[in-house]
Scaffold this active site. Sequence first.
Site: not given
Ligand code: RI2
Length: 303
Positions: A122, A191
């Site tokens: 991701c 998350d």
């Molecule tokens: O806070 P940071 O480290 O940037 O992101 C943490 C997590 O947020 C994202 O979720 P999404 O893409 O919003 O569903 C991903 O799951 C990623 O690992």
Amino acid sequence: MDIIKETYEKIKNMEVRGAGRIARAAANALKEYAETIMHLDDEEFKKKILEAGELLRSARPTAVSLPNAVKYVLNGLKDENPKESVIKKAEEFIISSKNATKNIGKIGAKRIRDGYTILTHCNSEAAIEVIKTAYHEGKDIKVFCTETRPRNQGYLTAKALCDEGIDVTLIVDSAVRYFIKEVDIVVVGADAITANGCLVNKIGTSQIALIAHEARIPFLTAAETYKFHPKTIVGELIEIEERNPEEVVEFEGKYKKIKIRNPAFDVTPSQYIDAIITEIGLIPPQGAWYIIEKYFGWIEHEQ
Ligand SMILES: O=P(O)(O)OC[C@H]1O[C@H](OP(=O)(O)O)[C@H](O)[C@@H]1O
């Protein structure tokens, strides 16, 4: 209320995404909104800002960074000057969130050795910071990024790392087990972290953790302390967001009856996690309870 509704929409449709970014966007929206309603008396101000907080936190259900940020800001309502305090707390949250990511980079980079190949999934600011810091310390590293269907956030990660000059390879999600023998360490974001040390992260994370476990490769998650979920300490379960099936595929005609499920996150059990990189240090998953008690005691005790 415009700024609140606008931010709510952007978080909901993932125009603003990533657990840290959505938390800061919510804090910033509360600050800007508070500034427009400073003329109201304290009671009226409180009512409106609480409503705004409710709406923001309902935008996405899984990343606990969002309610944690809202709670942090709204805690200012208990102070002597609630209006000023809400604004100050929002500013504080945004600054400390950015500092936390930087510290996670420094702490996590210690785990990356010269010559390592890292796998990430991701698009996580925190995980990227670890990788970037290791690279700028002069370590010769390579990175595998998964595509991360259905929203392909892995493309963002691959581009961000490429912009830094890092050797990056994009792979499809199902190729992780094929490439794992070339990987030295897995670093992903978070998350939410539960009190018993489980990781809630982008769908597919738990498969990667299982593959890393099988291959005896360390699996680390980078998580600011505000990604720890206070209510899991009393057994509350984390809701896994299921998003619109159209994000996966759109079938036509008679094939419309094919069911499509699109969970955005999954849960990685703590036994597959070697360590959690937080801004206050590297902790074992068993240390999650301590973090929640130390940093979020005030949330539980207020209820
Ligand atoms: O806070 P940071 O480290 O940037 O992101 C943490 C997590 O947020 C994202 O979720 P999404 O893409 O919003 O569903 C991903 O799951 C990623 O690992």
